[in-house]
Motif scaffolding. Structure first.
Motif, PDB file in Angstrom:
ATOM      1  N   ARG A 177      13.976   1.574  -4.007  1.00  0.00           N
ATOM      2  CA  ARG A 177      14.323   0.927  -5.281  1.00  0.00           C
ATOM      3  C   ARG A 177      13.096   0.786  -6.185  1.00  0.00           C
ATOM      4  O   ARG A 177      13.201   0.809  -7.394  1.00  0.00           O
ATOM      5  CB  ARG A 177      14.893  -0.481  -5.026  1.00  0.00           C
ATOM      6  CG  ARG A 177      16.372  -0.507  -4.689  1.00  0.00           C
ATOM      7  CD  ARG A 177      16.941  -1.919  -4.889  1.00  0.00           C
ATOM      8  NE  ARG A 177      16.192  -2.971  -4.222  1.00  0.00           N
ATOM      9  CZ  ARG A 177      16.355  -3.335  -2.951  1.00  0.00           C
ATOM     10  NH1 ARG A 177      17.265  -2.747  -2.205  1.00  0.00           N
ATOM     11  NH2 ARG A 177      15.626  -4.298  -2.420  1.00  0.00           N
ATOM     12  N   SER A 178      11.902   0.676  -5.563  1.00  0.00           N
ATOM     13  CA  SER A 178      10.696   0.385  -6.357  1.00  0.00           C
ATOM     14  C   SER A 178      10.010   1.619  -6.906  1.00  0.00           C
ATOM     15  O   SER A 178       9.277   1.524  -7.892  1.00  0.00           O
ATOM     16  CB  SER A 178       9.673  -0.374  -5.496  1.00  0.00           C
ATOM     17  OG  SER A 178      10.278  -1.478  -4.901  1.00  0.00           O
ATOM     18  N   VAL A 179      10.193   2.776  -6.262  1.00  0.00           N
ATOM     19  CA  VAL A 179       9.472   3.967  -6.747  1.00  0.00           C
ATOM     20  C   VAL A 179      10.282   4.662  -7.839  1.00  0.00           C
ATOM     21  O   VAL A 179      11.503   4.516  -7.905  1.00  0.00           O
ATOM     22  CB  VAL A 179       9.120   4.960  -5.603  1.00  0.00           C
ATOM     23  CG1 VAL A 179       8.187   4.310  -4.603  1.00  0.00           C
ATOM     24  CG2 VAL A 179      10.357   5.508  -4.917  1.00  0.00           C
ATOM     25  N   GLN A 197      15.591  -2.433   5.690  1.00  0.00           N
ATOM     26  CA  GLN A 197      15.397  -3.197   4.433  1.00  0.00           C
ATOM     27  C   GLN A 197      14.144  -2.735   3.709  1.00  0.00           C
ATOM     28  O   GLN A 197      14.126  -2.600   2.490  1.00  0.00           O
ATOM     29  CB  GLN A 197      15.202  -4.680   4.750  1.00  0.00           C
ATOM     30  CG  GLN A 197      16.466  -5.463   4.904  1.00  0.00           C
ATOM     31  CD  GLN A 197      16.092  -6.862   5.425  1.00  0.00           C
ATOM     32  OE1 GLN A 197      15.127  -7.026   6.175  1.00  0.00           O
ATOM     33  NE2 GLN A 197      16.862  -7.847   5.030  1.00  0.00           N
ATOM     34  N   GLY A 198      13.083  -2.499   4.512  1.00  0.00           N
ATOM     35  CA  GLY A 198      11.807  -2.051   3.931  1.00  0.00           C
ATOM     36  C   GLY A 198      11.978  -0.727   3.212  1.00  0.00           C
ATOM     37  O   GLY A 198      11.499  -0.554   2.083  1.00  0.00           O
ATOM     38  N   SER A 199      12.658   0.226   3.852  1.00  0.00           N
ATOM     39  CA  SER A 199      12.861   1.544   3.220  1.00  0.00           C
ATOM     40  C   SER A 199      13.692   1.401   1.954  1.00  0.00           C
ATOM     41  O   SER A 199      13.401   2.031   0.935  1.00  0.00           O
ATOM     42  CB  SER A 199      13.597   2.494   4.165  1.00  0.00           C
ATOM     43  OG  SER A 199      12.958   2.540   5.389  1.00  0.00           O
ATOM     44  N   GLU A 200      14.729   0.567   2.007  1.00  0.00           N
ATOM     45  CA  GLU A 200      15.593   0.381   0.821  1.00  0.00           C
ATOM     46  C   GLU A 200      14.793  -0.183  -0.350  1.00  0.00           C
ATOM     47  O   GLU A 200      14.897   0.293  -1.476  1.00  0.00           O
ATOM     48  CB  GLU A 200      16.731  -0.595   1.135  1.00  0.00           C
ATOM     49  CG  GLU A 200      17.910   0.063   1.821  1.00  0.00           C
ATOM     50  CD  GLU A 200      18.876  -0.993   2.335  1.00  0.00           C
ATOM     51  OE1 GLU A 200      19.041  -2.051   1.685  1.00  0.00           O
ATOM     52  OE2 GLU A 200      19.448  -0.751   3.416  1.00  0.00           O
ATOM     53  N   ARG A 201      13.971  -1.204  -0.033  1.00  0.00           N
ATOM     54  CA  ARG A 201      13.156  -1.837  -1.089  1.00  0.00           C
ATOM     55  C   ARG A 201      12.193  -0.806  -1.689  1.00  0.00           C
ATOM     56  O   ARG A 201      12.006  -0.728  -2.891  1.00  0.00           O
ATOM     57  CB  ARG A 201      12.386  -3.012  -0.481  1.00  0.00           C
ATOM     58  CG  ARG A 201      12.051  -4.095  -1.459  1.00  0.00           C
ATOM     59  CD  ARG A 201      11.350  -5.274  -0.823  1.00  0.00           C
ATOM     60  NE  ARG A 201      10.414  -4.900   0.227  1.00  0.00           N
ATOM     61  CZ  ARG A 201      10.526  -5.279   1.491  1.00  0.00           C
ATOM     62  NH1 ARG A 201      11.519  -6.033   1.870  1.00  0.00           N
ATOM     63  NH2 ARG A 201       9.640  -4.918   2.378  1.00  0.00           N
ATOM     64  N   PHE A 202      11.612  -0.002  -0.801  1.00  0.00           N
ATOM     65  CA  PHE A 202      10.670   1.033  -1.245  1.00  0.00           C
ATOM     66  C   PHE A 202      11.363   2.004  -2.204  1.00  0.00           C
ATOM     67  O   PHE A 202      10.848   2.302  -3.286  1.00  0.00           O
ATOM     68  CB  PHE A 202      10.125   1.777  -0.015  1.00  0.00           C
ATOM     69  CG  PHE A 202       9.116   2.841  -0.333  1.00  0.00           C
ATOM     70  CD1 PHE A 202       7.770   2.526  -0.434  1.00  0.00           C
ATOM     71  CD2 PHE A 202       9.497   4.157  -0.532  1.00  0.00           C
ATOM     72  CE1 PHE A 202       6.825   3.503  -0.738  1.00  0.00           C
ATOM     73  CE2 PHE A 202       8.569   5.143  -0.830  1.00  0.00           C
ATOM     74  CZ  PHE A 202       7.230   4.816  -0.932  1.00  0.00           C
ATOM     75  N   GLN A 254       0.828  -1.213   0.000  1.00  0.00           N
ATOM     76  CA  GLN A 254       0.000   0.000   0.000  1.00  0.00           C
ATOM     77  C   GLN A 254       0.863   1.265   0.000  1.00  0.00           C
ATOM     78  O   GLN A 254       0.464   2.282  -0.571  1.00  0.00           O
ATOM     79  CB  GLN A 254      -0.939   0.011   1.218  1.00  0.00           C
ATOM     80  CG  GLN A 254      -2.084  -0.976   1.117  1.00  0.00           C
ATOM     81  CD  GLN A 254      -3.076  -0.623   0.027  1.00  0.00           C
ATOM     82  OE1 GLN A 254      -3.217   0.528  -0.385  1.00  0.00           O
ATOM     83  NE2 GLN A 254      -3.774  -1.630  -0.478  1.00  0.00           N
ATOM     84  N   ALA A 255       2.009   1.207   0.627  1.00  0.00           N
ATOM     85  CA  ALA A 255       2.912   2.379   0.618  1.00  0.00           C
ATOM     86  C   ALA A 255       3.283   2.711  -0.829  1.00  0.00           C
ATOM     87  O   ALA A 255       3.261   3.873  -1.245  1.00  0.00           O
ATOM     88  CB  ALA A 255       4.153   2.087   1.460  1.00  0.00           C
ATOM     89  N   LEU A 256       3.581   1.673  -1.609  1.00  0.00           N
ATOM     90  CA  LEU A 256       3.974   1.894  -3.011  1.00  0.00           C
ATOM     91  C   LEU A 256       2.829   2.458  -3.843  1.00  0.00           C
ATOM     92  O   LEU A 256       3.009   3.409  -4.594  1.00  0.00           O
ATOM     93  CB  LEU A 256       4.468   0.581  -3.635  1.00  0.00           C
ATOM     94  CG  LEU A 256       5.836   0.102  -3.146  1.00  0.00           C
ATOM     95  CD1 LEU A 256       6.117  -1.314  -3.635  1.00  0.00           C
ATOM     96  CD2 LEU A 256       6.939   1.043  -3.617  1.00  0.00           C
TER      97      LEU A 256
END
Ligand SMILES: NC(=O)c1ccc[n+]([C@@H]2O[C@H](COP(=O)([O-])OP(=O)(O)OC[C@H]3O[C@@H](n4cnc5c(N)ncnc54)[C@H](O)[C@@H]3O)[C@@H](O)[C@H]2O)c1
Ligand SMILES: O=C(O)[C@@H]1CCCCN1
Length: 315
Positions: free
Chosen positions: A177-179, A170-175, A145-147
């Protein structure tokens, strides 16, 4: 005799559902829901069955829109996952029926619909309730949902800064990379929300993660997680100081721990504002308590089906 239903799955759905068509349909549907006209929308509060052994729930979300000829139901399973778990926190399927004959027209993967219609409803709340010169958006949580919230909020509005906070690095890093656009990673929820004009909470937490003392007066909060009567995302201070809007008043009174446990009053539904029967108090601190509604899934599924049929006719 009707033929077998169309099966429309994730990859195909992604190409069929776009925010620019979804947003106006959703806004119209929220208004129809709040008119409480049974010829427009019949949508009971979600029925839930506990899946105790798995720390989850099955939610059933039927909707009938007589005038629009839409009959639909979503099945959604949602879970209280441990941090670090790689299992999804929600899984859903949307079934579209023919209201005249009762046969199933289409079975759709519910993931794309759920993530897009939820983010779109929050974006509508911000359009109606945030201050016009809003510059800073803060997102608490870094999952699915953040994405989708990042995607639609940056598509609809021009924020000067977008901040994200996640419990895990890790969550912030993945986020990040995805946006596709810029984002500032914050080390605490407080750092992310101090001075923010719009705050989106999209976490799986069951205790407050956003505290009223951090929130700038006049900010708008779209609170998307905490969908059980004993789960919280926001503290009592925020709930009592803010003007609270909801997607469904009955849903909020039955399902939202933030509303029930704080004793806060729901001032209006988003649909009341859309219909002009309740004001949008933009100058005040506002909370939109989102729980998710079947009518949002129904209009999304109908939109997907219309596009799918048009595409099938062409080929
Ligand atoms: N209102 C609606 O219509 C609607 C629709 C779908 C999902 N949801 C809810 O939105 C929330 C997010 O859904 P999602 O699909 O993005 O889930 P997700 O599992 O993809 O992401 C959840 C995020 O919450 C974080 N988190 C977990 N426990 C936390 C805690 N104790 N404190 C702070 N952060 C924590 C995780 O690190 C992750 O970043 C869930 O609560 C879900 O039930 C609401
Ligand atoms: O409306 C929905 O689809 C979500 C599913 C997860 C729990 C909250 N509501």
């Amino acid at each position: 005799m009707a033929g077998p239903p169309a099966v429309i799955w994730e990859h195909e759905l992604e190409g069929l559902l776009r925010y620019r068509e979804l947003l106006p349909r959703l806004e119209e549907a929220l208004g129809k829901f709040s008119s409480r006209d049974p010829a427009e929308v019949i949508q009971p509060v979600r029925m839930t069955v506990p899946l105790q052994k798995h720390h989850g729930f099955l939610g059933l979300m039927p909707t009938y829109m007589e005038k629009n000829r839409v009959l639909c139901t979503k099945f959604v399973c949602f879970y209280k996952r441990e941090d670090g778990s790689t299992l999804p926190s929600t899984q859903s399927t949307v079934v579209l029926l023919d209201p005249e004959y009762g046969n199933i027209k289409a079975v759709m993967n519910g993931e794309v619909i759920t993530r897009m219609r939820t983010a779109a409803a929050s974006a509508i709340s911000a359009k109606l309730l945030m201050c016009p010169e809003a510059e800073v958006l803060a997102i608490l949580g870094s999952g699915v949902q953040a994405l989708s919230h990042y995607e639609v909020f940056t598509e609809m509005f021009s924020f000067k800064e977008v901040r994200v906070w996640s419990r895990t690095g890790q969550g912030s890093e993945r986020f990040c990379r995805s946006v596709s656009g810029p984002v500032r990673v914050c080390v605490s929820a407080e750092e992310a929300v101090r001075g923010a004009d719009v705050i989106v909470t999209v976490t799986r937490c069951t205790e407050p993660v956003l505290f009223g003392q951090w929130v700038k007066p006049g900010a708008h909060v779209a609170a998307v997680g905490a969908c059980r009567p004993n789960w919280r995302e926001l503290d009592d201070v925020l709930m009592k100081e803010a003007v609270v809007y909801a997607d469904s008043r009955e849903g909020a009174m039955k399902e939202s721990g933030d509303v029930i446990l704080s004793g806060a009053e729901v001032f209006a539904e988003l649909g009341d504002v859309i219909n002009g029967t309740k004001p949008a108090l933009r100058e005040k601190t506002t909370v939109f308590k989102s729980l998710g509604m079947g009518v949002e899934d129904a209009v999304s599924a109908q939109l997907v089906f219309d596009q799918w049929e048009a595409k099938s006719c062409k080929s």
